[in-house]
Motif scaffolding. Structure first.
Motif, PDB file in Angstrom:
ATOM      1  N   UNK A   1       0.834  -1.205   0.000  1.00  0.00           N
ATOM      2  CA  UNK A   1       0.000   0.000   0.000  1.00  0.00           C
ATOM      3  C   UNK A   1       0.868   1.252   0.000  1.00  0.00           C
ATOM      4  N   UNK A   2       0.614   2.126  -0.991  1.00  0.00           N
ATOM      5  CA  UNK A   2       1.382   3.367  -1.131  1.00  0.00           C
ATOM      6  C   UNK A   2       0.562   4.342  -1.963  1.00  0.00           C
ATOM      7  N   UNK A   3       1.088   5.568  -2.114  1.00  0.00           N
ATOM      8  CA  UNK A   3       0.473   6.558  -2.992  1.00  0.00           C
ATOM      9  C   UNK A   3      -0.704   7.270  -2.365  1.00  0.00           C
ATOM     10  N   UNK A   4      -1.166   8.312  -3.053  1.00  0.00           N
ATOM     11  CA  UNK A   4      -2.313   9.111  -2.617  1.00  0.00           C
ATOM     12  C   UNK A   4      -3.225   9.364  -3.807  1.00  0.00           C
ATOM     13  N   UNK A   5      -4.498   9.588  -3.507  1.00  0.00           N
ATOM     14  CA  UNK A   5      -5.445   9.926  -4.564  1.00  0.00           C
ATOM     15  C   UNK A   5      -5.490   8.875  -5.646  1.00  0.00           C
TER      16      UNK A   5
ATOM     17  N   UNK B   1      -3.175   7.675  -7.297  1.00  0.00           N
ATOM     18  CA  UNK B   1      -2.043   6.742  -7.274  1.00  0.00           C
ATOM     19  C   UNK B   1      -2.113   5.795  -6.068  1.00  0.00           C
ATOM     20  N   UNK B   2      -3.196   5.891  -5.264  1.00  0.00           N
ATOM     21  CA  UNK B   2      -3.328   5.008  -4.100  1.00  0.00           C
ATOM     22  C   UNK B   2      -3.432   3.566  -4.568  1.00  0.00           C
ATOM     23  N   UNK B   3      -2.793   2.659  -3.816  1.00  0.00           N
ATOM     24  CA  UNK B   3      -2.783   1.242  -4.192  1.00  0.00           C
ATOM     25  C   UNK B   3      -4.195   0.657  -4.200  1.00  0.00           C
ATOM     26  N   UNK B   4      -4.504  -0.035  -5.288  1.00  0.00           N
ATOM     27  CA  UNK B   4      -5.732  -0.818  -5.383  1.00  0.00           C
ATOM     28  C   UNK B   4      -5.391  -2.297  -5.320  1.00  0.00           C
TER      29      UNK B   4
ATOM     30  N   UNK C   1     -11.120  -7.135   3.007  1.00  0.00           N
ATOM     31  CA  UNK C   1     -11.784  -5.823   3.002  1.00  0.00           C
ATOM     32  C   UNK C   1     -11.463  -5.058   4.278  1.00  0.00           C
ATOM     33  N   UNK C   2     -11.401  -5.760   5.419  1.00  0.00           N
ATOM     34  CA  UNK C   2     -11.099  -5.095   6.693  1.00  0.00           C
ATOM     35  C   UNK C   2      -9.683  -4.513   6.681  1.00  0.00           C
ATOM     36  N   UNK C   3      -8.718  -5.280   6.197  1.00  0.00           N
ATOM     37  CA  UNK C   3      -7.332  -4.804   6.177  1.00  0.00           C
ATOM     38  C   UNK C   3      -7.161  -3.641   5.209  1.00  0.00           C
ATOM     39  N   UNK C   4      -7.794  -3.730   4.043  1.00  0.00           N
ATOM     40  CA  UNK C   4      -7.687  -2.640   3.070  1.00  0.00           C
ATOM     41  C   UNK C   4      -8.309  -1.361   3.614  1.00  0.00           C
ATOM     42  N   UNK C   5      -9.418  -1.503   4.360  1.00  0.00           N
ATOM     43  CA  UNK C   5     -10.034  -0.326   4.987  1.00  0.00           C
ATOM     44  C   UNK C   5      -9.090   0.273   6.024  1.00  0.00           C
ATOM     45  N   UNK C   6      -8.483  -0.574   6.854  1.00  0.00           N
ATOM     46  CA  UNK C   6      -7.577  -0.090   7.892  1.00  0.00           C
ATOM     47  C   UNK C   6      -6.365   0.609   7.285  1.00  0.00           C
ATOM     48  N   UNK C   7      -5.872   0.105   6.157  1.00  0.00           N
ATOM     49  CA  UNK C   7      -4.692   0.675   5.513  1.00  0.00           C
ATOM     50  C   UNK C   7      -5.045   1.828   4.566  1.00  0.00           C
ATOM     51  N   UNK C   8      -6.347   2.122   4.462  1.00  0.00           N
ATOM     52  CA  UNK C   8      -6.825   3.178   3.558  1.00  0.00           C
ATOM     53  C   UNK C   8      -6.409   2.904   2.115  1.00  0.00           C
ATOM     54  N   UNK C   9      -6.415   1.633   1.747  1.00  0.00           N
ATOM     55  CA  UNK C   9      -6.160   1.222   0.368  1.00  0.00           C
ATOM     56  C   UNK C   9      -7.491   1.104  -0.369  1.00  0.00           C
TER      57      UNK C   9
END
Length: 496
Positions: free
Chosen positions: A172-176, A178-181, A193-201
């Motif tokens: 997970x990196x980047x912003x806007x 460029x944020x990791x999908x 889904x829980x981990x991606x939410x926590x990492x704001x991915x």
């Protein structure tokens, strides 16, 4: 003046102090985390158990927790050899006891020699005990028909979940834009889904094809990827095989197609293979992503990045509480692998008793060992019973009008589709609930059966499902399936 200062101080102490940490000031990413497997319906099940203990009358005498893949909580007995070795490791004085077989004693001594201070109570290195990582490498090499595995590419973990989270943190990196999908299957195991939410991915959904027994289609992967590129930078693709919650087992040609797709689109592959021992359907076979990747040869074998995960919580072992697993990384950048080691070191080490258990799982008794016959008999009995329960679940559900269940080819869950009357959907909306959550809550309140609504795993709009384990003993499972089918018929009449 002093008096006034004292009064001011007293007034300040008497004022209600605002809390530093509130829902408004806490990490908003944590607020977005949802984990359906232990969500609201499970909390209500715990309340009902407490009410039953208090003597409050209910239409049922027990709560049946069919919400989570916890085999031993459902009555599965531990494998004797695993527990013998672990008992000897935890309490080495038992090595003098005549009640333990000699091969279990030799194994325990072997493990203890590799532990700090010859004790499971000592920390290990952060990536796990070297001896056990070597055992895991031999296991993988044997599983994959002789394809080499390097212990330096294996990291032991606190269950597979911990390793999955670690790899996602690296990605997970980047912003806007460029944020990791991260592409995840729908339905999915909610850890993702829980981990991606926590990492704001960014969660990128690709749908499994229910009409084709939850098949994975590369055309659907491409659709999801192309749409996601408008708003994020997709960098990883997760595959769960055998499937959770859907129970499908991917054929080799599908895995090859997924690897080619990941290679062409420059995606890091994550293969969640914790159910690799749980394959029941005739004609189905587990193929590891690592094996298929290596057999595809160049350029894939030498370049495609892969992390594959396994655990002692599932399979025939069902040792969920020991929290032991591993990840093997393939073609990972050496500098990133060092960063992964650093990240794991922050948490010191995986539980050492769990590491010891993992050693026995990947190095079971050999045919010449005294414990071999009993070990094999117990292992085969567990897997044969799971296969019978998978078939029973499909059969009973598909005899019930309004319920359709795809074949449970593997893993330990069914994910049946249920028809819900429009009036039930409307009532759910009035209550602010997803329709399948409303159905599952009503089921729990009337029968004591706890299952997880499909909305917690993801599903196509307008379809409704629930996930249920196949773990209860056969007769209890049969009764559970019949009660659930009868309740669905009653619910349908009530809201028609």
């Amino acid at each position: 003046m002093a008096l006034r200062a004292s009064d001011h101080s007293q007034a300040a102490m008497n004022r209600l102090k605002e809390k530093v940490l509130t829902l408004d000031t806490m990490n908003p990413c944590v607020r977005r985390v949802e984990y359906a497997v232990r969500g609201p319906i499970v909390l209500r099940a715990l309340e009902l158990e407490q009410e039953l203990r208090q003597g409050i009358k209910k239409p049922f005498t027990e709560v049946i927790r069919a919400n989570i893949g916890d085999a031993q909580a459902m009555g599965q007995k531990p494998i004797t050899f695993l527990r013998q070795v672990l008992a000897l490791c935890i309490h080495p004085d038992l090595l003098n006891s005549p009640n333990f077989p000699e091969d279990a004693k030799r194994r325990a001594e072997h493990i203890l020699q590799a532990c700090g201070g010859h004790s499971l109570g000592a920390y290990s290195v952060s990536s796990g005990i070297q001896l056990i990582r070597e055992d895991v490498a031999r296991y993988i090499q044997q599983r994959d028909g002789g394809i080499p595995a390097d212990p330096n590419n294996i990291f032991l973990s606190t269950g597979a979940s911990d390793a999955i989270v670690t790899v996602l943190k690296l990605l997970v990196a980047g912003e806007g834009h460029t944020r990791t999908g991260v592409l995840i299957p729908i339905p999915q195991y909610p850890l993702y889904s829980a981990t991606l939410a926590e990492l704001n991915a960014v969660q990128v959904d690709y749908y499994l094809d229910e009409e084709r027994a939850w098949a994975l289609d590369v055309a659907e992967l491409r659709r999801a990827l192309c749409q996601a590129r408008d708003h994020c930078h997709p960098r990883a693709l997760c595959v769960i095989n055998p499937g959770n919650p859907t129970g499908q087992v991917q054929p080799r040609e599908c895995i090859e197609a997924v690897i080619r797709f990941a290679f062409e689109e420059q995606l890091f592959l994550m293969a969640d293979e914790v159910y690799q021992d749980n394959v029941y359907a005739e004609g189905s076979q587990f193929h590891s992503f690592k094996k298929v990747l290596m057999e595809m040869g160049p350029p894939y074998a030498a370049q495609q990045e892969l992390a594959s995960f396994h655990s002692v919580s599932k399979g025939y072992m069902g040792e969920c509480g020991f929290r032991a697993g591993y990840v093997e990384v393939v073609n990972m950048d050496a500098a990133v692998q060092q960063q992964m080691q650093k990240l794991m070191s922050v948490r010191l080490c995986p539980p050492v008793p769990g590491q010891a258990l993992l050693h026995v799982v990947v190095s079971p008794p050999a045919p010449s060992d005294p414990s071999f016959a009993q070990f094999q008999a117990e292992r085969q009995a567990v897997l044969a019973e799971l296969a019978a329960k998978a078939k029973l679940t499909e059969q009973v559900f598909n005899e019930a009008p309004g319920i359709h269940c795809n074949p449970v080819q593997g893993a330990m869950y069914s994910f049946p589709r249920v028809q819900l009357p429009p009036r039930a959907v409307l009532r759910a909306q009035e209550l602010g609930l997803a329709p399948d959550m409303f159905f599952c809550m009503c089921l729990l309140e009337e029968t004591g059966i706890c299952v997880v609504p499909g909305s917690g795993f993801g599903q196509r709009e307008g379809t409704y499902h629930f996930r249920m384990t196949i773990l209860p003993p056969v007769e209890k499972l049969r009764s559970l399936l019949e009660k659930l089918s009868q309740f669905h018929a009653k619910f349908t009449r009530q809201y028609s």
